[in-house]
Design a protein around this motif. Structure first.
Motif, PDB file in Angstrom:
ATOM      1  N   ALA A 285       0.833  -1.210   0.000  1.00  0.00           N
ATOM      2  CA  ALA A 285       0.000   0.000   0.000  1.00  0.00           C
ATOM      3  C   ALA A 285       0.867   1.260   0.000  1.00  0.00           C
ATOM      4  O   ALA A 285       0.575   2.221  -0.732  1.00  0.00           O
ATOM      5  N   ALA A 286       1.928   1.271   0.781  1.00  0.00           N
ATOM      6  CA  ALA A 286       2.817   2.431   0.822  1.00  0.00           C
ATOM      7  C   ALA A 286       3.522   2.622  -0.522  1.00  0.00           C
ATOM      8  O   ALA A 286       3.710   3.755  -0.985  1.00  0.00           O
ATOM      9  N   TYR A 287       3.902   1.520  -1.158  1.00  0.00           N
ATOM     10  CA  TYR A 287       4.555   1.590  -2.468  1.00  0.00           C
ATOM     11  C   TYR A 287       3.611   2.189  -3.510  1.00  0.00           C
ATOM     12  O   TYR A 287       3.992   3.080  -4.275  1.00  0.00           O
ATOM     13  N   VAL A 288       2.361   1.717  -3.527  1.00  0.00           N
ATOM     14  CA  VAL A 288       1.378   2.233  -4.487  1.00  0.00           C
ATOM     15  C   VAL A 288       1.099   3.710  -4.217  1.00  0.00           C
ATOM     16  O   VAL A 288       1.053   4.523  -5.148  1.00  0.00           O
ATOM     17  N   ARG A 289       0.948   4.078  -2.942  1.00  0.00           N
ATOM     18  CA  ARG A 289       0.721   5.486  -2.595  1.00  0.00           C
ATOM     19  C   ARG A 289       1.889   6.359  -3.055  1.00  0.00           C
ATOM     20  O   ARG A 289       1.701   7.454  -3.588  1.00  0.00           O
ATOM     21  N   ARG A 290       3.116   5.864  -2.852  1.00  0.00           N
ATOM     22  CA  ARG A 290       4.297   6.625  -3.256  1.00  0.00           C
ATOM     23  C   ARG A 290       4.349   6.799  -4.770  1.00  0.00           C
ATOM     24  O   ARG A 290       4.631   7.893  -5.280  1.00  0.00           O
ATOM     25  N   LEU A 291       4.054   5.733  -5.525  1.00  0.00           N
ATOM     26  CA  LEU A 291       4.055   5.859  -6.983  1.00  0.00           C
ATOM     27  C   LEU A 291       2.994   6.843  -7.460  1.00  0.00           C
ATOM     28  O   LEU A 291       3.240   7.641  -8.372  1.00  0.00           O
ATOM     29  N   LEU A 292       1.816   6.792  -6.848  1.00  0.00           N
ATOM     30  CA  LEU A 292       0.766   7.736  -7.211  1.00  0.00           C
ATOM     31  C   LEU A 292       1.193   9.175  -6.902  1.00  0.00           C
ATOM     32  O   LEU A 292       0.950  10.096  -7.699  1.00  0.00           O
TER      33      LEU A 292
END
Length: 168
Positions: free
Chosen positions: A91-98
């Motif tokens: 979830a943190a990875y996806v949030r960071r990419l967004l």
């Protein structure tokens, strides 16, 4: 063996039942490689497949079960492996990419920050601004005026590669 006519409980089915084939599943060309072909891939190779999938389907926000299936792990094991190898949760990875994609849009387009925030999955501009400032140490409007993070990052450390995802 011939059936025991004296004791019907000893009757056994003929060997023909062994010859029956199980129904075969037709291959779906849209599915990824079957699990049997994944046995030879290392954890790092499996993780790279997942990272590519996340980046290609960032707008659809893939869930943990889908990503675990791509890596051929259980969701629990996949989350542990991902977190240990990437240094952050899925979830943190996806949030960071967004957020990083939103930063590129802020710096290189004239699209309103409100629309960029909503596109990045934030429910309000305030929430987007807080997350943006925590990650980039600048307000989105300041970031836009200074042409984004690249100029600042190059000044701080010119030898470091930019936009590089390193597996820990």
């Amino acid at each position: 063996p011939p059936a025991n006519q004296n004791n019907p409980s000893l009757n056994r089915p003929s060997p023909n039942w062994l010859a029956r084939k199980k129904p075969t599943r037709t291959a779906n060309p849209n599915r990824l490689a079957p699990r049997s072909s994944m046995k030879t891939l290392s954890y790092e190779e499996r993780l790279h497949r997942v990272l590519r999938h996340i980046e290609n389907s960032l707008d659809s926000r893939p869930d943990l079960a889908e990503l675990a299936e791509i890596a051929c792990f259980s969701p629990y094991h996949f989350h542990r492996i991902f977190s240990s190898m990437m240094g952050e949760s899925v979830a943190a990875y996806v949030r960071r990419l967004l957020l990083e994609r939103a930063a590129q849009q802020v710096a290189h387009t004239r699209e309103p920050i409100t629309l960029i925030a909503l596109d990045a999955g934030y429910e309000s501009v305030d929430a987007f601004t807080r997350a943006f400032r925590a990650h980039f140490d600048a307000l989105p409007s300041e970031y836009r005026r200074t042409d984004g993070h690249l100029a600042r990052a190059r000044k701080q450390n010119p030898a470091a590669p930019l936009f590089h995802h390193q597996i820990v």
